[in-house]
Design an enzyme around this catalytic site. Structure first.
Site, PDB file in Angstrom:
ATOM      1  N   ASP A 175     -34.378 -18.960 -20.762  1.00 20.51           N
ATOM      2  CA  ASP A 175     -32.868 -19.220 -20.454  1.00 20.51           C
ATOM      3  C   ASP A 175     -31.998 -18.227 -20.542  1.00 20.51           C
ATOM      4  OD1 ASP A 175     -32.847 -22.841 -20.826  1.00 20.51           O
ATOM      5  OD2 ASP A 175     -33.637 -21.543 -19.272  1.00 20.51           O
ATOM      6  N   GLU A 182     -32.640 -14.987 -20.891  1.00 18.01           N
ATOM      7  CA  GLU A 182     -32.645 -13.704 -19.845  1.00 18.01           C
ATOM      8  C   GLU A 182     -31.924 -14.174 -18.420  1.00 18.01           C
ATOM      9  OE1 GLU A 182     -34.409 -10.127 -18.159  1.00 18.01           O
ATOM     10  OE2 GLU A 182     -33.823 -10.806 -20.153  1.00 18.01           O
ATOM     11  N   TYR A 183     -32.141 -15.385 -17.992  1.00 20.64           N
ATOM     12  CA  TYR A 183     -31.539 -15.977 -16.887  1.00 20.64           C
ATOM     13  C   TYR A 183     -30.080 -16.070 -16.883  1.00 20.64           C
ATOM     14  CZ  TYR A 183     -30.063 -18.994 -12.893  1.00 20.64           C
ATOM     15  OH  TYR A 183     -29.573 -19.496 -11.801  1.00 20.64           O
ATOM     16  N   ASP A 184     -29.553 -16.215 -17.940  1.00 23.47           N
ATOM     17  CA  ASP A 184     -27.989 -16.307 -18.244  1.00 23.47           C
ATOM     18  C   ASP A 184     -27.185 -14.950 -18.251  1.00 23.47           C
ATOM     19  OD1 ASP A 184     -28.018 -18.948 -18.617  1.00 23.47           O
ATOM     20  OD2 ASP A 184     -28.225 -19.022 -20.681  1.00 23.47           O
ATOM     21  N   SER A 204     -22.852 -27.823 -11.743  1.00 27.21           N
ATOM     22  CA  SER A 204     -23.432 -27.487 -13.029  1.00 27.21           C
ATOM     23  C   SER A 204     -22.092 -27.086 -13.718  1.00 27.21           C
ATOM     24  CB  SER A 204     -24.456 -26.367 -13.012  1.00 27.21           C
ATOM     25  OG  SER A 204     -23.778 -25.202 -12.264  1.00 27.21           O
ATOM     26  N   LEU A 205     -22.301 -26.708 -15.111  1.00 23.23           N
ATOM     27  CA  LEU A 205     -21.115 -26.613 -15.919  1.00 23.23           C
ATOM     28  C   LEU A 205     -21.121 -25.136 -16.334  1.00 23.23           C
ATOM     29  CD1 LEU A 205     -21.680 -29.362 -18.644  1.00 23.23           C
ATOM     30  CD2 LEU A 205     -20.242 -29.402 -16.604  1.00 23.23           C
ATOM     31  N   GLU A 261     -20.796 -34.639 -26.605  1.00 25.23           N
ATOM     32  CA  GLU A 261     -22.162 -34.827 -26.223  1.00 25.23           C
ATOM     33  C   GLU A 261     -22.971 -33.756 -26.545  1.00 25.23           C
ATOM     34  OE1 GLU A 261     -22.510 -37.699 -22.709  1.00 25.23           O
ATOM     35  OE2 GLU A 261     -20.389 -36.697 -22.217  1.00 25.23           O
ATOM     36  N   LYS A 269     -25.957 -31.471 -25.120  1.00 23.71           N
ATOM     37  CA  LYS A 269     -26.471 -30.963 -23.715  1.00 23.71           C
ATOM     38  C   LYS A 269     -28.138 -31.311 -23.959  1.00 23.71           C
ATOM     39  CE  LYS A 269     -26.421 -27.370 -20.424  1.00 23.71           C
ATOM     40  NZ  LYS A 269     -27.880 -27.287 -20.357  1.00 23.71           N
ATOM     41  N   ASP A 294     -32.059 -31.301 -22.953  1.00 22.61           N
ATOM     42  CA  ASP A 294     -32.776 -30.274 -22.080  1.00 22.61           C
ATOM     43  C   ASP A 294     -33.853 -31.220 -21.271  1.00 22.61           C
ATOM     44  OD1 ASP A 294     -33.369 -27.997 -21.219  1.00 22.61           O
ATOM     45  OD2 ASP A 294     -34.660 -27.318 -22.867  1.00 22.61           O
ATOM     46  N   ARG A 353     -30.950 -33.433  -8.760  1.00 22.88           N
ATOM     47  CA  ARG A 353     -29.774 -32.739  -8.405  1.00 22.88           C
ATOM     48  C   ARG A 353     -30.168 -31.621  -7.402  1.00 22.88           C
ATOM     49  NH1 ARG A 353     -26.542 -29.331 -12.955  1.00 22.88           N
ATOM     50  NH2 ARG A 353     -28.735 -28.256 -13.046  1.00 22.88           N
ATOM     51  N   GLU A 408     -29.420 -37.620 -17.473  1.00 23.24           N
ATOM     52  CA  GLU A 408     -30.364 -36.648 -17.771  1.00 23.24           C
ATOM     53  C   GLU A 408     -31.521 -37.351 -17.830  1.00 23.24           C
ATOM     54  OE1 GLU A 408     -30.877 -32.037 -18.109  1.00 23.24           O
ATOM     55  OE2 GLU A 408     -29.169 -33.234 -17.526  1.00 23.24           O
ATOM     56  N   TYR A 423     -24.624 -39.576 -18.468  1.00 21.30           N
ATOM     57  CA  TYR A 423     -23.407 -38.795 -18.971  1.00 21.30           C
ATOM     58  C   TYR A 423     -22.165 -38.688 -18.027  1.00 21.30           C
ATOM     59  CZ  TYR A 423     -25.592 -35.096 -15.945  1.00 21.30           C
ATOM     60  OH  TYR A 423     -26.113 -34.390 -14.645  1.00 21.30           O
ATOM     61  N   LYS A 430     -23.129 -23.512 -25.708  1.00 27.24           N
ATOM     62  CA  LYS A 430     -24.631 -23.229 -25.638  1.00 27.24           C
ATOM     63  C   LYS A 430     -25.081 -22.651 -27.277  1.00 27.24           C
ATOM     64  CE  LYS A 430     -27.385 -23.269 -22.569  1.00 27.24           C
ATOM     65  NZ  LYS A 430     -27.657 -22.409 -21.289  1.00 27.24           N
ATOM     66  N   CYS A 486     -63.493  -9.397 -42.444  1.00 26.59           N
ATOM     67  CA  CYS A 486     -62.172  -9.766 -43.080  1.00 26.59           C
ATOM     68  C   CYS A 486     -61.579  -8.384 -43.350  1.00 26.59           C
ATOM     69  CB  CYS A 486     -62.550 -10.521 -44.481  1.00 26.59           C
ATOM     70  SG  CYS A 486     -60.926 -10.880 -45.209  1.00 26.59           S
ATOM     71  N   CYS A 520     -61.178  -8.344 -47.308  1.00 26.72           N
ATOM     72  CA  CYS A 520     -62.141  -8.157 -48.406  1.00 26.72           C
ATOM     73  C   CYS A 520     -63.425  -7.307 -47.636  1.00 26.72           C
ATOM     74  CB  CYS A 520     -62.568  -9.265 -49.407  1.00 26.72           C
ATOM     75  SG  CYS A 520     -63.287 -10.790 -47.915  1.00 26.72           S
ATOM     76  N   CYS A 572     -63.293 -16.117 -43.003  1.00 21.62           N
ATOM     77  CA  CYS A 572     -63.725 -15.107 -43.809  1.00 21.62           C
ATOM     78  C   CYS A 572     -64.740 -15.933 -44.846  1.00 21.62           C
ATOM     79  CB  CYS A 572     -62.713 -14.520 -44.632  1.00 21.62           C
ATOM     80  SG  CYS A 572     -63.588 -13.476 -45.864  1.00 21.62           S
ATOM     81  N   CYS A 578     -62.378 -12.908 -52.234  1.00 21.52           N
ATOM     82  CA  CYS A 578     -61.504 -12.465 -50.976  1.00 21.52           C
ATOM     83  C   CYS A 578     -59.810 -12.724 -51.701  1.00 21.52           C
ATOM     84  CB  CYS A 578     -61.381 -13.105 -49.772  1.00 21.52           C
ATOM     85  SG  CYS A 578     -60.114 -12.506 -48.607  1.00 21.52           S
TER      86      CYS A 578
END
Length: 785
Positions: free
Chosen positions: A35, A37-39, A84-85, A121, A123, A125, A144, A181, A233, A321, A415, A418, A445, A451
Site C-alpha cells: 500500500d 508504494e501505491y500511496d 473512498s476516504l 473507528e 480502519k 483491512d 464497491r 467492511e 460503518y 493511516k 554448517c 562449525c 547442522c 557447534c
C-alpha cells in the site's frame, strides 16, 4: 521539453502504473506492491495534477475510485457513489483536516468550546460492501467496485454469519442500504492458510486478500466455508429518517442486528482524535483483526451535509493511516543462521528500508520450502512486512523487476558456524504397521553442542525467564562464556567461579557476586520449568507444564515410551518421539546427571496425576500398537474376547478364527504381529510401563485433591497492578486452572485489569463471570488459604 510536457509524460506514466495496480488489487486480488508504494504514486499524481490542472482528465485515477467489476458477476449501479476516504499519513495531515473542517463550518480557530465532535473507528483491512435491505429483508449485496458500479455478490454475502438476512427490532426504513467492511479475523486467516497448505493449495498473503478472494467465489459454498465477518460503518440510500449523528446511526444499525465496531468512540476535538489514534496504535497487534489506521468522521450529519464532497472523497471524513507495515526493497543476499536445535534458517539481507517507522535490513525467509514457494532470487525486488514487534518477513517478489543477473538461493552443504554436515530433516508418518518417510522443510547442522551456535542458543534458552530464570545472564554474557570455553553445556553454569565471571568484559565485584547469586538461586526449579529449560525440540512451555502435571516426576518423563506419552492430551506422535529421543540420547542424559550432581534439585515432583491413574484400556493399548488391518473397533473386540494382553499374544489360529468382530485378514495380521518376538516384547514393555506409572486399567483409581480450579479455564486481560500477568497465571495454574489467551463460551472467569478491551467486551456479551483485580486477589486468598 517544457515543464508542462515533462509533467504530461510523467502523469501518463503514473496513470498507467496506478491503473495496473488497481486492476491487480481490486479485480485480481493479487497486489504486486504494498500500500505504501501505491500511496506514493497516487500522491505524486495528485501533486502534478494540482500544479498542472489543465492536464486533469475524467479518466484519471484521481477522478474515480478503485477498479472495474469482474465480468463473472452481475453489475450493480450504486445510487449513491461509494467514495473512498482521504488519507492522513502524518500528524500534521490530521491537524490540517481539522482546520479545513472548522473553516468549512465557519468555526472560530482556537476556540476550545467550539471543538468539532468526531466519531473514531479502526480502519479495517477488508473489502467494502453495500447491503440493500427492503422491508427489513436482505435483497442484494455488492462490492464497491469503481465506486459507481460494483459486483453483485448477493449469494456470497448471505453466507457471512454475522450479516442478518432480516433486520431485527423495528423502526427501520423501508429501503436501507448498509455499508461496511467484510474482513477475515486473524485466527480464521491462520486456520484457513493451514487448510490451504494441507490441501496442496496456495496460502493467502494476508487477511485482506483472503477476504476479497472469498467474496469473489462463483460457488457460494466456498465462501460459506471461509471465516468472514462484517463490520457496518455507515449507510447509503435510506428511504426514511435516521439519527442526526453518525454514531447515532451506527447504534441504530446495531439495534437492527448489524455488527458495528466495538472500538467506536466519540472524540471532542482533534486532540482527542490524536489520543484515540495513539491508544489503538499501541493495542493494534492485540486486536483480533488487521487494521491499517483510524477513520475519523464529523459526527453531526448536518455538518456532513454542509461540508459536502470533493471529486473522490467526503470533506467530513479522513483515514489516519498507521506507518506502512509493508515496503519494497532489494534482496542483496541470503545468509544462514543456526538455531538452538541446529535448524539452518535463511535470512534475507536487504537494502535498508523504513517499514512501520523502523529501518529494516534483515528479514526472515523461514525455511527453504518458503523460499521455493516465494520463488525469490538474490537481486530480486521484494515486498517486506513488519507488524509490531514481529520479525520482518519477505512476503513476495515483484517479478517484473527481476534483474537479468538474479541468482538462486542455495542451502550450504556444511554448517556456516562449525563446518559440520547439513542434513535435511525427514518427516515420519506412522500408521498401521508401516512408516511413511518424506522430506521435511528444515535443514539441520548435525554438530549439536559441538557447534557453538547451537550451544549458545541452548544456554540462552536454558537461562531464560520462563525456564531457569537466571537474572543477569544475557545473550552477550552467554556468548563470552561459550567463546572462552567456560561453558560447554548447561551444567557448566553451576561450576563457574568468582574469577571466571570477574574476568568477563563488563563485570566488577558487585555484578559478579550478583550473577553468581542468581545462578545459585536457580538451583531449585519447578519440574515444569526444568523440563522446558532442557530445550526438547517441539516442547514448549505449555507441553512442559502438561508433562510435569500429568507424569509428576522427571524420572517418569525421561522413561516414558512414545505410546505412553500419546495418552496425554495434545501430545502427538511426532512430539512424543522427540521427547523419547531426547531422553534416550547419551549426551542429554549426561547433562541431566551433571546438573543434579552440581546441586540442581527439581521441585514439585511427586506421584502421577490422579486424572491419569487407571486411565488406559487394553483396547487403547492394542490400537496404539498399530497392528495392520486392526482398527479401533477390532481392538475393542480383541480386548473383550481375550481380556488380557498375554492371552492375545498366546492366542492360536483356532482361537482367533472363532472370534467374532474380526475379519480373516485382521486375524492373520494379529497372529503374524505377535509371532514376531520384537513386537510381542514391545507390547509387554508398554503394558509394564503403564503398570509402573499407575496408568494401567488394573491400577488403583485415585481422586484428585488440592486443585479447586481443576477443569476451569480462566482468561487474564488488561494490566494487573499488584503482580505480573505471568505471576497471576502461575498462581491460577497451581490451583488447577487452565489459563487461556482467548475468551469463549467455555471460559469460566475473566480477570480484567485497567486497559481491558475486546476480551472484556466479549466476556460481557457472553455473560461470563468477570473479576477486577481486588476481587481476583480476594478469590486467590480464599483458594490458597
Amino acid at each position: 521539453m517544457s515543464a508542462a510536457e515533462t509533467a504530461a509524460e510523467r502523469i501518463a506514466q503514473l496513470r498507467s502504473e496506478i491503473d495496473a495496480h488497481n486492476y491487480r488489487y481490486y479485480v485480481l486480488d493479487e497486489p504486486s506492491v504494498p500500500d505504501a508504494e501505491y500511496d506514493r504514486l497516487f500522491q505524486e499524481l495528485q501533486a502534478l495534477e494540482t500544479d498542472f490542472p489543465q492536464l486533469v482528465t475524467p479518466e484519471s485515477p484521481t477522478q474515480r475510485v478503485g477498479g472495474q467489476a469482474l465480468a463473472a458477476f452481475g453489475q450493480v449501479r450504486h445510487e449513491l457513489p461509494m467514495l473512498s476516504l482521504g488519507n492522513a499519513f502524518e500528524e500534521q495531515d490530521l491537524l490540517d483536516f481539522d482546520r479545513r473542517v472548522r473553516e468549512g463550518l465557519d468555526l472560530p480557530p482556537g476556540d476550545l468550546f467550539a471543538a468539532v465532535q468526531y466519531s473514531c473507528e479502526p480502519k479495517l483491512d477488508g473489502l467494502a460492501v453495500s447491503l440493500l435491505y427492503e422491508n427489513g429483508q436482505l435483497v442484494r449485496g455488492a462490492t464497491r467496485g469503481d465506486g459507481s458500479t460494483g459486483e453483485d455478490i448477493t449469494a456470497n454475502v448471505r453466507t457471512v454469519r454475522n450479516i442478518p438476512l432480516r433486520l431485527q427490532g423495528e423502526g427501520w426504513p423501508a429501503v436501507l442500504e448498509v455499508r461496511g467492511e467484510i474482513y477475515m479475523p486473524k485466527a480464521g486467516f491462520e486456520a484457513l492458510n493451514i487448510r490451504q497448505l494441507e490441501q496442496g493449495g496456495k496460502p493467502f498473503a494476508n487477511p485482506r486478500n483472503a477476504a476479497a478472494g472469498s467474496l469473489r467465489q462463483l460457488d457460494p459454498k466456498i465462501t460459506a466455508a471461509r471465516p468472514l465477518e462484517l463490520c457496518a460503518y455507515g449507510v447509503g440510500r435510506c428511504d426514511g429518517v435516521l439519527s442526526d449523528t453518525h454514531v447515532g446511526t451506527l447504534q441504530a444499525l446495531r439495534g437492527w442486528g448489524l455488527p458495528i465496531s466495538r472500538e467506536l468512540q466519540l472524540a471532542d476535538g482533534v486532540e482527542a482524535c490524536r489520543a484515540y489514534y495513539e491508544d489503538i496504535g499501541t493495542r493494534r497487534q492485540s486486536l483480533p483483526y488487521e487494521i491499517d489506521g483510524v477513520v475519523f468522521k464529523v459526527n453531526s450529519t448536518a455538518h456532513q451535509r454542509e461540508l459536502g464532497f470533493r471529486a473522490r472523497e467526503p470533506r467530513w471524513a479522513i483515514a489516519h493511516k498507521f506507518p506502512a507495515s509493508e515496503e519494497i526493497t532489494r534482496l542483496l543476499g541470503v545468509e544462514f543462521q543456526v538455531g538452538r536445535t541446529g535448524a539452518i534458517t535463511p535470512v534475507a539481507r536487504l537494502e535498508p528500508v523504513q517499514v512501520a517507522g523502523v529501518t529494516v535490513a534483515n528479514a526472515t525467509l523461514h525455511n527453504m520450502d518458503e523460499v521455493a514457494r516465494l520463488g525469490v532470487m538474490i537481486g530480486d525486488t521484494v515486498i517486506v512486512r513488519r507488524a509490531g514487534d514481529v520479525i520482518p518477513q519477505v512476503l513476495g517478489v515483484v517479478i517484473e523487476r527481476r534483474p537479468a543477473d538474479a541468482t538462486a538461493v542455495e542451502v550450504p552443504q556444511s554448517c556456516p558456524v562449525c563446518g559440520s554436515a547439513v542434513e535435511r530433516t525427514q518427516l515420519i508418518k506412522r500408521g498401521k504397521g508401516r512408516e511413511t518417510i518424506s522430506q521435511g522443510s528444515i535443514y539441520r547442522c548435525v554438530g549439536r553442542l559441538a557447534c557453538q551456535a547451537q550451544l549458545k542458543q541452548a544456554i540462552i534458552h536454558f537461562v531464560s525467564r520462563r525456564a531457569m530464570d537466571i537474572d543477569g545472564l544475557g545473550d552477550k554474557i552467554v556468548e563470552q562464556l561459550v567463546d572462552r570455553g567456560l561453558v560447554k553445556s548447561p551444567a557448566d553454569l553451576y561450576t563457574l567461579t568468582f574469577d571466571d565471571v570477574f574476568a568477563l568484559e563488563g563485570f566488577a565485584e558487585v555484578s559478579t557476586r550478583n550473577l553468581l547469586a542468581a545462578i545459585d538461586a536457580s538451583r531449585e526449579p519447578s519440574l515444569a520449568r526444568f523440563v522446558f529449560a532442557l530445550g526438547i525440540p517441539d516442547v514448549g512451555e505449555e507441553t512442559a507444564k502438561l508433562l510435569a502435571r500429568a507424569l509428576g516426576s522427571l524420572e517418569r518423563i525421561a522413561a516414558a515410551l512414545p505410546e505412553v506419552l500419546t495418552w496425554l492430551p495434545d501430545v502427538g506422535q511426532e512430539v512424543a518421539h522427540e521427547i523419547y529421543s531426547f531422553f534416550n540420547d547419551a549426551h542429554n542424559r549426561t547433562v541431566i546427571v551433571q546438573l543434579r550432581e552440581r546441586g540442581v534439585k527439581v521441585q514439585e515432583e511427586g506421584e502421577l496425576s490422579p486424572e491419569y491413574a487407571a486411565s488406559t484400556r487394553l483396547a487403547e493399548l492394542l490400537d496404539k500398537l498399530n497392528i495392520p488391518y486392526v482398527a479401533a473397533t477390532g481392538a475393542r473386540n480383541l480386548a473383550e474376547r481375550f481380556g488380557s494382553l498375554e492371552a492375545i499374544i498366546a492366542a492360536d489360529w483356532l482361537e482367533l478364527s472363532t472370534m467374532k468382530g474380526l475379519n480373516e485378514r485382521a486375524r492373520q495380521s494379529v497372529r503374524q504381529f505377535f509371532s514376531n518376538p520384537a513386537s510381542a516384547e514391545r507390547a509387554r514393555a508398554l503394558e509394564a510401563q503403564l503398570r509402573a506409572f499407575g496408568m494401567h486399567w488394573e491400577s488403583e483409581r485415585r481422586t484428585a485433591t488440592g486443585a479447586p480450579l481443576a477443569g476451569q479455564t480462566w482468561v487474564l486481560t488488561g494490566t494487573l497492578e499488584t503482580m505480573s500477568r505471568d505471576a497471576a497465571k502461575e498462581r491460577l495454574e497451581a490451583l488447577g486452572a487452565k489459563v487461556s489467551g482467548s475468551v469463549s463460551a467455555k471460559t469460566h472467569c475473566v480477570v480484567a485489569g485497567p486497559g481491558a478491551g475486546s476480551k472484556l467486551a466479549k466476556a460481557n456479551d457472553l455473560g461470563l463471570a468477570v473479576l477486577d483485580e481486588e476481587a481476583f486477589l480476594a478469590r486467590l486468598g480464599e483458594l490458597e488459604g
